[in-house]
Write a protein that holds these residues in place. Structure first.
Motif, mmCIF file in Angstrom:
data_model
loop_
_atom_site.group_PDB
_atom_site.id
_atom_site.type_symbol
_atom_site.label_atom_id
_atom_site.label_comp_id
_atom_site.label_asym_id
_atom_site.label_seq_id
_atom_site.Cartn_x
_atom_site.Cartn_y
_atom_site.Cartn_z
ATOM 1 N N THR A 347 -21.169 -29.458 7.744
ATOM 2 C CA THR A 347 -20.015 -29.358 8.642
ATOM 3 C C THR A 347 -19.147 -30.610 8.534
ATOM 4 O O THR A 347 -17.909 -30.515 8.477
ATOM 5 C CB THR A 347 -20.487 -29.172 10.090
ATOM 6 O OG1 THR A 347 -21.258 -27.977 10.178
ATOM 7 C CG2 THR A 347 -19.314 -29.076 11.048
ATOM 8 N N SER A 350 -17.294 -30.567 5.213
ATOM 9 C CA SER A 350 -16.192 -29.606 5.132
ATOM 10 C C SER A 350 -14.861 -30.234 5.513
ATOM 11 O O SER A 350 -13.799 -29.744 5.107
ATOM 12 C CB SER A 350 -16.481 -28.395 6.024
ATOM 13 O OG SER A 350 -16.435 -28.732 7.404
ATOM 14 N N GLY A 370 -21.943 -18.675 7.170
ATOM 15 C CA GLY A 370 -21.012 -19.285 8.109
ATOM 16 C C GLY A 370 -20.649 -20.703 7.719
ATOM 17 O O GLY A 370 -19.478 -21.110 7.776
ATOM 18 N N LYS A 373 -18.333 -20.655 4.667
ATOM 19 C CA LYS A 373 -16.947 -20.355 5.000
ATOM 20 C C LYS A 373 -16.215 -21.607 5.481
ATOM 21 O O LYS A 373 -15.030 -21.805 5.171
ATOM 22 C CB LYS A 373 -16.881 -19.253 6.067
ATOM 23 C CG LYS A 373 -17.249 -17.870 5.561
ATOM 24 C CD LYS A 373 -17.187 -16.851 6.689
ATOM 25 C CE LYS A 373 -17.537 -15.456 6.185
ATOM 26 N NZ LYS A 373 -17.511 -14.449 7.272
ATOM 27 N N ARG A 374 -16.921 -22.443 6.235
ATOM 28 C CA ARG A 374 -16.300 -23.708 6.659
ATOM 29 C C ARG A 374 -16.051 -24.615 5.469
ATOM 30 O O ARG A 374 -15.024 -25.299 5.390
ATOM 31 C CB ARG A 374 -17.185 -24.413 7.683
ATOM 32 C CG ARG A 374 -17.119 -23.848 9.081
ATOM 33 C CD ARG A 374 -17.664 -24.798 10.116
ATOM 34 N NE ARG A 374 -19.081 -25.038 9.969
ATOM 35 C CZ ARG A 374 -20.021 -24.304 10.538
ATOM 36 N NH1 ARG A 374 -19.682 -23.266 11.291
ATOM 37 N NH2 ARG A 374 -21.303 -24.582 10.367
ATOM 38 N N HIS A 377 -13.200 -23.162 3.490
ATOM 39 C CA HIS A 377 -12.032 -22.912 4.336
ATOM 40 C C HIS A 377 -11.480 -21.493 4.132
ATOM 41 O O HIS A 377 -10.285 -21.286 4.005
ATOM 42 C CB HIS A 377 -10.942 -23.960 4.076
ATOM 43 C CG HIS A 377 -11.399 -25.363 4.327
ATOM 44 N ND1 HIS A 377 -11.560 -25.880 5.591
ATOM 45 C CD2 HIS A 377 -11.774 -26.347 3.467
ATOM 46 C CE1 HIS A 377 -11.991 -27.137 5.514
ATOM 47 N NE2 HIS A 377 -12.138 -27.440 4.230
ATOM 48 N N GLU A 378 -12.408 -20.527 4.127
ATOM 49 C CA GLU A 378 -12.044 -19.120 4.008
ATOM 50 C C GLU A 378 -12.692 -18.342 5.154
ATOM 51 O O GLU A 378 -13.869 -18.528 5.453
ATOM 52 C CB GLU A 378 -12.515 -18.546 2.672
ATOM 53 C CG GLU A 378 -11.877 -19.175 1.451
ATOM 54 C CD GLU A 378 -10.447 -18.725 1.231
ATOM 55 O OE1 GLU A 378 -10.036 -17.741 1.880
ATOM 56 O OE2 GLU A 378 -9.748 -19.351 0.415
ATOM 57 N N ASP A 379 -11.914 -17.465 5.791
ATOM 58 C CA ASP A 379 -12.461 -16.649 6.870
ATOM 59 C C ASP A 379 -13.234 -15.446 6.345
ATOM 60 O O ASP A 379 -14.160 -14.957 6.991
ATOM 61 C CB ASP A 379 -11.329 -16.152 7.781
ATOM 62 C CG ASP A 379 -10.669 -17.287 8.546
ATOM 63 O OD1 ASP A 379 -11.356 -18.279 8.829
ATOM 64 O OD2 ASP A 379 -9.460 -17.181 8.826
ATOM 65 N N THR A 380 -12.845 -14.964 5.166
ATOM 66 C CA THR A 380 -13.478 -13.786 4.574
ATOM 67 C C THR A 380 -13.871 -14.091 3.136
ATOM 68 O O THR A 380 -13.057 -14.624 2.377
ATOM 69 C CB THR A 380 -12.526 -12.578 4.597
ATOM 70 O OG1 THR A 380 -12.124 -12.322 5.951
ATOM 71 C CG2 THR A 380 -13.211 -11.344 4.029
#
Length: 496
Positions: A347, A350, A370, A373-374, A377-380
């Motif tokens: 974290t 990131s 999860g 994704k952090r 820096h992508e939500d999907t």
């Protein structure tokens, strides 16, 4: 064995076409792979769709007819709108006077009454590119076969109506008794629930120089490979022979994670494990894990503080306090040993991906989805393997994306690890794995070998526990690491 997602398999086909092969040649190679699986049948029905999967079935029909097998081709739609490769073989089948039937309502009635006259049905309606449930006449034929047919159904490459990536069926799906997977296993087949649709899966590689790695496909890493790569303990080895490892983990709020991480390292054969943590954690070590050496957590770490370590880990239970952020910065700036980063360290990282620049050592990142994704820096994430391959290559790291068949990639070589089970979905599993990877790096394994071996052993130890347990607790898993390693080490008696 190599595995691919839908996009990776498309890349594989595109690579071949861009490097000298024609689509007609590739279809011919595909039907060569299929022929041995059909030649012992006497009366074959081939369900043909409009694309190149249908062309595989048409090419197969030609070769079966040459071997005096009775073949009937059922097709749907206008052949003038089929793919070029399909049109090529469709014309060849017409020229050879094969029985070719356009499916309409009358044919559906005939199929429902006489479908069991055929010894086997070949499903070549659609390949791995299907993105939705079959509709119209395709759905009608599928429903008819599923309802009335009692004999063998062999899917070519993938059953029609099965999602290539997830292994989940769409609303309409053709249930196969066998699936002949061409070139590489489809990613969705790793989902054990897909077997309800695929039946027995067999993989056939085309008789060409297959560009699996160039297309980004990945390998399944299995027990035999792990057994070959696990080293024997040395006759004259001692604790220094197996690495001195530093784990920076834990805080006042999180006192369990550092213990689990350190146990993972100790049980994986590390020579000496030093745990730098909060004083409240260090005070408990003599009672919980007396083999460890405790170091009180510092506010700042210099280059001298990292001298003499063969591997370092940071992150489990570290917290996101300002002092934790300083420790992450110090580790990346002042240490040189192979490094594993997990949990809170990820974290923090990131927000500072520039820390990964100019790093001349192996760095292993172990996120769950999860956390990943952090990081990116992508939500999907549409295709997780392709994503971690790109990330690993860009930042010169090894990414371990934890989950079913955990993904591992260094940007060039990629793997799915064939161990582990759903009972391991328990907090603390990732902390244990971080310690295990650290131990393997400290024992001198090449970085990618260290990672895939640790991930496999982690899953295998969990599998040993799950034989008699509904859930697998990380502590119990750690206790089974030596047993898993013993089994691997003794699997190949002639490997020494």
């Amino acid at each position: 064995m190599f595995v691919g997602s839908q996009q990776q398999l498309k890349n594989y086909d595109a690579y071949l076409l861009a490097h000298g092969y024609t689509i007609e040649q590739l279809i011919d190679y595909a039907s060569d792979c299929l022929l041995p699986h059909f030649k012992d049948y006497h009366n074959v029905a081939i369900m043909v769709g409009p694309g190149n999967n249908g062309a595989d079935g048409l090419s197969l029909a030609l070769k079966l007819s040459q071997d005096h097998v009775k073949v009937t081709i059922f097709y749907i739609g206008d052949p003038d709108r089929f793919s070029p490769g399909n049109q090529h073989y469709f014309q060849m089948c017409e020229d050879a006077n094969l029985e070719m039937i356009l499916v309409d309502d009358d044919v559906i009635t005939m199929l429902s009454e006489r479908i069991n006259d055929y010894d086997v049905i070949a499903d070549s309606f659609f390949g791995f590119g299907l993105n939705s449930a079959p509709r119209g006449m395709y759905k009608t034929v599928i429903d008819t076969i599923n309802t009335y047919y009692l004999n063998e159904i062999i899917a070519i490459d993938i059953p029609t109506g099965l999602d290539c990536n997830s292994g989940k069926p769409y609303a309409s799906v053709l249930f196969a008794s066998q699936t002949i997977c061409l070139s590489a296993l489809k990613q969705g087949f790793l989902n054990p629930e897909s077997r309800m649709v695929t039946g027995i899966v067999k993989v056939e590689e085309l008789a060409i120089d297959n560009p699996f790695m160039e297309a980004g496909l990945y390998e399944i890493y299995e027990q035999l490979q792990a057994s070959k790569e696990l080293k024997d303990r040395k006759f004259d080895g001692y604790k220094q022979s197996y690495g001195v490892d530093l784990i920076i983990a834990g805080s006042k709020q999180y006192r369990g994670a550092p213990i689990l991480c350190a146990k993972g390292a100790a049980y994986s054969g590390a020579g000496i494990v030093k745990l730098m943590s909060d004083e409240s954690v260090i005070e408990r070590l003599p009672e919980i894990l007396p083999e460890l050496i405790g170091l009180n957590r510092l506010e700042h770490l210099s280059k001298e503080d990292f001298m003499g370590y063969q591997a370092i880990a940071i992150g489990p239970g570290l917290s996101l306090a300002a002092s934790s952020k300083q420790l992450v910065a110090d580790v990346l700036k002042n240490s040189t040993a192979p490094l594993v980063m997990d949990a809170d360290a990820l974290t923090i990282l990131s927000e500072h991906l520039e820390y990964l620049e100019n790093q001349d050592r192996a760095i292993v990142l172990t996120p769950h989805l999860g956390e990943y994704k952090r990081l990116c820096h992508e939500d999907t994430i549409e295709d997780p393997m392709m994503s971690i391959q790109s990330f690993a290559k860009k930042y010169h790291v090894i990414v371990v994306l934890k989950g079913p068949y955990t993904m591992v990639s260094d940007g060039v070589n990629s793997y799915r690890i064939a161990s582990g089970n759903p009972a391991m979905a328990v907090g603390g599993m990732g902390d244990t794995l971080t310690g295990m990877i650290t131990a393997m790096l400290g024992q001198g394994y090449e970085p990618l070998t260290a990672v895939r071996l640790a991930v496999f052993i982690h899953g295998m130890a969990g599998d040993l526990v799950a034989r008699n347990a509904y859930t697998v607790m990380p502590e119990k898993l750690s206790e089974n690491i030596p047993s898993a390693m013993y089994i691997l080490n003794n699997q190949l008696q002639d490997k020494r």
